[in-house]
Design a protein around this motif. Sequence first.
Motif, PDB file in Angstrom:
ATOM      1  N   UNK A 114     108.727  21.354 -16.850  1.00  0.00           N
ATOM      2  CA  UNK A 114     109.429  20.232 -16.201  1.00  0.00           C
ATOM      3  C   UNK A 114     109.908  20.607 -14.796  1.00  0.00           C
ATOM      4  N   UNK A 115     110.409  21.840 -14.650  1.00  0.00           N
ATOM      5  CA  UNK A 115     110.992  22.264 -13.370  1.00  0.00           C
ATOM      6  C   UNK A 115     109.950  22.627 -12.318  1.00  0.00           C
ATOM      7  N   UNK A 116     108.749  22.980 -12.747  1.00  0.00           N
ATOM      8  CA  UNK A 116     107.750  23.461 -11.786  1.00  0.00           C
ATOM      9  C   UNK A 116     106.613  22.486 -11.511  1.00  0.00           C
ATOM     10  N   UNK A 117     106.495  21.442 -12.321  1.00  0.00           N
ATOM     11  CA  UNK A 117     105.442  20.455 -12.064  1.00  0.00           C
ATOM     12  C   UNK A 117     105.813  19.606 -10.852  1.00  0.00           C
ATOM     13  N   UNK A 118     104.811  19.173 -10.100  1.00  0.00           N
ATOM     14  CA  UNK A 118     105.090  18.300  -8.948  1.00  0.00           C
ATOM     15  C   UNK A 118     105.519  16.925  -9.417  1.00  0.00           C
ATOM     16  N   UNK A 119     104.921  16.484 -10.542  1.00  0.00           N
ATOM     17  CA  UNK A 119     105.214  15.157 -11.093  1.00  0.00           C
ATOM     18  C   UNK A 119     105.314  15.288 -12.605  1.00  0.00           C
ATOM     19  N   UNK A 120     106.348  14.677 -13.186  1.00  0.00           N
ATOM     20  CA  UNK A 120     106.448  14.611 -14.654  1.00  0.00           C
ATOM     21  C   UNK A 120     106.258  13.165 -15.092  1.00  0.00           C
ATOM     22  N   UNK A 121     105.485  12.990 -16.158  1.00  0.00           N
ATOM     23  CA  UNK A 121     105.275  11.652 -16.709  1.00  0.00           C
ATOM     24  C   UNK A 121     106.342  11.384 -17.768  1.00  0.00           C
ATOM     25  N   UNK A 122     106.967  10.214 -17.683  1.00  0.00           N
ATOM     26  CA  UNK A 122     107.895   9.777 -18.725  1.00  0.00           C
ATOM     27  C   UNK A 122     107.318   8.551 -19.406  1.00  0.00           C
ATOM     28  N   UNK A 123     107.402   8.519 -20.737  1.00  0.00           N
ATOM     29  CA  UNK A 123     106.958   7.333 -21.478  1.00  0.00           C
ATOM     30  C   UNK A 123     108.011   6.228 -21.415  1.00  0.00           C
ATOM     31  N   UNK A 124     109.205   6.558 -20.889  1.00  0.00           N
ATOM     32  CA  UNK A 124     110.269   5.549 -20.767  1.00  0.00           C
ATOM     33  C   UNK A 124     111.385   5.775 -21.772  1.00  0.00           C
ATOM     34  N   UNK A 125     112.225   4.756 -21.978  1.00  0.00           N
ATOM     35  CA  UNK A 125     113.342   4.860 -22.933  1.00  0.00           C
ATOM     36  C   UNK A 125     114.290   5.988 -22.561  1.00  0.00           C
ATOM     37  N   UNK A 126     114.687   6.773 -23.563  1.00  0.00           N
ATOM     38  CA  UNK A 126     115.632   7.875 -23.320  1.00  0.00           C
ATOM     39  C   UNK A 126     114.942   9.091 -22.690  1.00  0.00           C
ATOM     40  N   UNK A 127     113.606   9.060 -22.580  1.00  0.00           N
ATOM     41  CA  UNK A 127     112.867  10.253 -22.152  1.00  0.00           C
ATOM     42  C   UNK A 127     113.048  10.559 -20.665  1.00  0.00           C
ATOM     43  N   UNK A 128     113.196   9.531 -19.837  1.00  0.00           N
ATOM     44  CA  UNK A 128     113.414   9.766 -18.401  1.00  0.00           C
ATOM     45  C   UNK A 128     114.709  10.554 -18.206  1.00  0.00           C
ATOM     46  N   UNK A 129     115.760  10.157 -18.948  1.00  0.00           N
ATOM     47  CA  UNK A 129     117.043  10.876 -18.884  1.00  0.00           C
ATOM     48  C   UNK A 129     116.911  12.310 -19.350  1.00  0.00           C
ATOM     49  N   UNK A 130     116.123  12.537 -20.401  1.00  0.00           N
ATOM     50  CA  UNK A 130     115.920  13.908 -20.908  1.00  0.00           C
ATOM     51  C   UNK A 130     115.226  14.784 -19.871  1.00  0.00           C
ATOM     52  N   UNK A 131     114.266  14.205 -19.136  1.00  0.00           N
ATOM     53  CA  UNK A 131     113.583  14.975 -18.078  1.00  0.00           C
ATOM     54  C   UNK A 131     114.600  15.368 -17.010  1.00  0.00           C
ATOM     55  N   UNK A 132     115.427  14.387 -16.605  1.00  0.00           N
ATOM     56  CA  UNK A 132     116.395  14.660 -15.531  1.00  0.00           C
ATOM     57  C   UNK A 132     117.462  15.674 -15.972  1.00  0.00           C
ATOM     58  N   UNK A 133     117.870  15.587 -17.234  1.00  0.00           N
ATOM     59  CA  UNK A 133     118.876  16.536 -17.755  1.00  0.00           C
ATOM     60  C   UNK A 133     118.352  17.970 -17.775  1.00  0.00           C
ATOM     61  N   UNK A 134     117.045  18.137 -17.927  1.00  0.00           N
ATOM     62  CA  UNK A 134     116.479  19.468 -18.094  1.00  0.00           C
ATOM     63  C   UNK A 134     115.745  19.985 -16.862  1.00  0.00           C
ATOM     64  N   UNK A 135     115.980  19.325 -15.715  1.00  0.00           N
ATOM     65  CA  UNK A 135     115.424  19.837 -14.460  1.00  0.00           C
ATOM     66  C   UNK A 135     116.572  20.115 -13.503  1.00  0.00           C
ATOM     67  N   UNK A 136     116.487  21.259 -12.812  1.00  0.00           N
ATOM     68  CA  UNK A 136     117.623  21.663 -11.973  1.00  0.00           C
ATOM     69  C   UNK A 136     117.567  21.009 -10.603  1.00  0.00           C
ATOM     70  N   UNK A 137     116.354  20.608 -10.168  1.00  0.00           N
ATOM     71  CA  UNK A 137     116.264  19.953  -8.863  1.00  0.00           C
ATOM     72  C   UNK A 137     115.800  18.514  -9.055  1.00  0.00           C
ATOM     73  N   UNK A 138     115.823  17.753  -7.986  1.00  0.00           N
ATOM     74  CA  UNK A 138     115.347  16.366  -8.075  1.00  0.00           C
ATOM     75  C   UNK A 138     113.849  16.406  -8.336  1.00  0.00           C
ATOM     76  N   UNK A 139     113.441  15.809  -9.412  1.00  0.00           N
ATOM     77  CA  UNK A 139     112.029  15.870  -9.775  1.00  0.00           C
ATOM     78  C   UNK A 139     111.397  14.475  -9.647  1.00  0.00           C
ATOM     79  N   UNK A 140     110.099  14.449  -9.356  1.00  0.00           N
ATOM     80  CA  UNK A 140     109.393  13.164  -9.294  1.00  0.00           C
ATOM     81  C   UNK A 140     108.978  12.762 -10.699  1.00  0.00           C
TER      82      UNK A 140
END
Length: 383
Positions: free
Chosen positions: A165-191
């Motif tokens: 999650x932290x090293x990919x240029x882009x992370x895909x989210x299926x939506x729902x609560x998953x977008x929040x989970x990606x943001x919670x587990x990345x230390x920088x602003x991620x796409x």
Amino acid sequence: NNLSMGHLKILFITDGISPFVIGGMQQHSTKMVKCLLEKGVEIHLIHTTLDSSIPQSSEVANTFSHHKALKTTFIPFPSKDRFIGHYIRNSKLYSKEVFKVVEQNLMDFDFVYAQGFTAHEFLKRKIPKLPIISNLHGLEMFQGAADMQSELKNWLLKPIARYILNNSDINISLGGTLTGLIKQNTSKKTTVWKVPNFIDQSWFKEYKRSENHKNIKFLFIGRYERRKGIEELLGSIPLINSNNAFFGFVGNLHTIENERCKFHGLVKDEQTLKQIIDEYDVLICPSYSEGMPTVILEAMARGLAIIATDVGAVSELVNKENGWLIPARSQYRLIEAIELAIKCEELEIKKDQSVKKAVEFETHKVMDRLLDYLVNFKKHHLK
């Protein structure tokens, strides 16, 4: 579909394609590659199987209708060992082998699209001007666990998931609560690109109202896996305060049948599965953790109302219009939802709404959204 940025070339990496490997992610990979090829994208597909069977290249080509814009490479997945964490080690080894095979030609591609943990080696090597897109699907390791064994498995998977999650240029989210989970587990602003799961046009049927409401028929489809909530469902059935309910199960479940329960076994044939779904009124999905379950989309497209737990991206699919969204881990709320469905005078309206909602997730609509993301990214970042 002519892309405004000209040709797109994608290196697509997955840990399997269906029908050679069974599973939601493998099905997702196959359908996605098929649709992108139809839309004029050139793809080099790298795939594997989790056992020793090697699909014939002609069988693979057949799966994708011998498409000219597709190149495929099979790389064996390392064999299991007895030690804990073997899947993570083997995923890293698989990613390393993939990297070796394509290293010389990496600059031929516009993007690397990696399912699950397959991007690991590419992220370690940091290739300039080659964006890595990762799709960790359900991010189950960051969701609720049903027992200690699942808790341990999640704990082991978290570090590699966070690394990706932290090293990919882009992370895909299926939506729902998953977008929040990606943001919670990345230390920088991620796409993050929101690209939901999808359902083929062939699953849709014209919805017809049912006249028979003496018996409401509920269906569970899934693997016998603790996180699927099957124990909670089986435990709820004797407590349902009504004789007007019948329960069907599809999957590798082995339990005693009675006048209220029928076990259809494992069903791999799509036509057979559609026929079974068509006999029921409501799909039940009582999972502890999920991505965006294909079975919910399939049941919606066939005109079933849905009872499901609010986990992963399920809230993108289920609401009070077409069913009952309930908290995970609550057998009381599961029983309550089943009893509400039995008494529901608007059940036929909910079933109708399911079909209407499923149309938003038709494969070509979702893939057009992904293509917009790809084309815009290429236009603005890859000059």
